[in-house]
Design a protein around this motif. Structure first.
Motif, PDB file in Angstrom:
ATOM      1  N   SER A  14      55.529  44.838  52.562  1.00 49.90           N
ATOM      2  CA  SER A  14      55.408  46.126  51.861  1.00 49.90           C
ATOM      3  C   SER A  14      54.990  47.280  52.753  1.00 49.90           C
ATOM      4  CB  SER A  14      54.390  45.993  50.723  1.00 49.90           C
ATOM      5  OG  SER A  14      54.770  44.981  49.827  1.00 49.90           O
ATOM      6  N   TYR A  71      49.222  49.017  46.312  1.00 49.55           N
ATOM      7  CA  TYR A  71      48.545  48.822  47.605  1.00 49.55           C
ATOM      8  C   TYR A  71      47.634  49.999  47.937  1.00 49.55           C
ATOM      9  CZ  TYR A  71      50.000  44.418  49.702  1.00 49.55           C
ATOM     10  OH  TYR A  71      50.120  43.082  50.007  1.00 49.55           O
ATOM     11  N   THR A 125      50.563  42.798  53.599  1.00 46.62           N
ATOM     12  CA  THR A 125      50.124  44.162  53.899  1.00 46.62           C
ATOM     13  C   THR A 125      48.630  44.389  53.620  1.00 46.62           C
ATOM     14  OG1 THR A 125      52.362  44.921  53.477  1.00 46.62           O
ATOM     15  CG2 THR A 125      50.622  46.584  53.299  1.00 46.62           C
TER      16      THR A 125
END
Ligand code: PLP
Ligand code: MN
Length: 369
Positions: free
Chosen positions: A244, A252, A225
């Motif tokens: 993800s 993230y 990701t």
């Protein structure tokens, strides 16, 4: 023993038994659509990673939007997906026991199964098991592109392994697994671009060396990701393995710029105590939400900090009005790390706004063998 489902379709959010794992379906569908559009435009295939969602239901939502299959880390996850009708599965890892390999060989009757190898010993083990099942397994050579985890050295060692696979009567040489895990959470775009630039260069060299042996890498896979746009732009990778992006998480969201996906996964938690002004306690500690990548954030309440996780309690500090949280009130927690949070629950509760639309199992929960 399975947990009791914490909700039923039609219920309102306030009535869900907590802690519960909830999905904002509008946000998740937006994420699925965005990634599907990206891959279509970039001309790369998506083989989304099921280690995040552990669910054939979500796998099929990805496949319906064009994903060509799924990645898993473990044979037990592969079984759950194959039994759920997923027809193309890559174990993006080495598998080293003949018992586990036998389970994968058995799955080839239902689905296409690929796996990775980074040593001749494992290649020979896979060949022996495939022969005993009179089947063929597809094997990718995993190369280490500075992820510092598994993987043979790119170039000559990887080429030798590719040739060994191709010469094994019951194996198909599938290509390269080239995942740069360390790059995913490098915080700046430049760092991530550089790391993937280096990985792509070493991967391209290896593809070329393998081609000199008259072998083609049908799959050149990797990416997560944090970096998938760089792998896609490299022209070297043809399969992205992001996981993800479906759910996102607080860790993230700290990348700069943050990946262009919305938070869609939450743990719903109830205020169980507010005995003193300015603090409150939730019914969700680190048994209910992963804290390995930082403490949870509180969705839509920037005035509240989750400051401490014990086994079953989450401690909150209210920075604004100390009396603004009532006992029994529910809050949506944003996990620091989505994958291990999902693995703590037997059920997903899919929300459309504040109403429960569906409840379905985290079918591969705990499948770590
Ligand atoms: N591919 C492999 C081999 C992985 O190990 C992972 C995650 O660790 C991913 C892809 C997906 O990464 P993410 O969930 O960060 O998108
Ligand atoms: Mn993760």
């Amino acid at each position: 023993m399975l947990q009791r489902p914490p909700a039923e379709p039609g219920m309102s959010e306030a009535d869900i038994d907590t802690p519960a794992l909830i999905i904002d379906l509008d946000a998740m569908e937006g994420n699925l659509d965005r990634m599907a559009a990206f891959c279509r435009n970039a001309g790369v295939r998506l083989r989304a990673h099921a280690k995040t969602h552990k669910s054939p239901v979500i796998a099929h939502w990805q496949i319906a939007r064009g994903a060509i299959g799924q990645c898993v880390q473990k044979p037990a996850e592969a079984e759950v997906l194959a039994w759920g009708g997923v027809s193309d599965i890559l174990v993006s890892n080495e598998v080293v026991s003949s018992r586990k390999l036998a389970r994968l060989a058995a799955l080839t009757r239902m689905s296409k199964i690929s796996l990775c190898a980074d040593s001749a010993i494992v290649v020979d083990q896979i060949e022996a098991v495939a022969e005993s099942f009179a089947t063929r397994l597809t094997v990718l050579v995993e190369i280490d592109v500075s992820g510092g985890r598994c993987g043979v050295e790119p170039g000559e060692p990887a080429t030798a392994l590719a040739v060994r696979i191709a010469r094994s009567r019951h194996l198909v040489f599938g290509g390269l697994q080239s995942y740069q895990g360390r790059a995913q959470h490098l915080r700046t775009e430049e760092e991530r671009r550089d790391a993937i630039g280096q990985a792509a260069a070493r991967t391209a060299d290896t593809v070329a060396a393998i081609r000199k042996q008259k072998l083609e890498c049908a799959v050149v896979g990797g990416a997560g990701t944090g970096t998938f746009a760089h792998e896609a732009a490299s022209g070297v990778y043809n399969e992205l393995q992001a996981g993800s992006y479906v759910f996102m998480d607080a860790d993230y969201a700290r990348n700069r710029p943050a990946p262009d996906f919305e938070q869609s996964l939450f743990v719903l938690s109830t205020v169980m105590s507010a005995a003193r002004p300015g603090i409150a306690v939730l019914d969700c500690g680190h048994k209910g939400i992963a804290v390995d990548s930082g403490l949870p954030l509180i969705h839509a309440r920037q005035d509240i900090d989750y400051v401490g996780a014990s086994d079953e309690h989450g401690s909150l500090v209210l920075r604004s009005d100390p009396g603004s949280l009532a006992i029994g009130e529910t809050l949506r927690l944003i996990p620091g790390h989505c994958d291990p949070t999902v693995d703590r629950y037997d059920w997903y509760v899919g929300m459309r706004g504040k109403r429960v639309e569906c409840v379905f199992p985290v079918a591969a929960r705990g499948m770590m063998q």
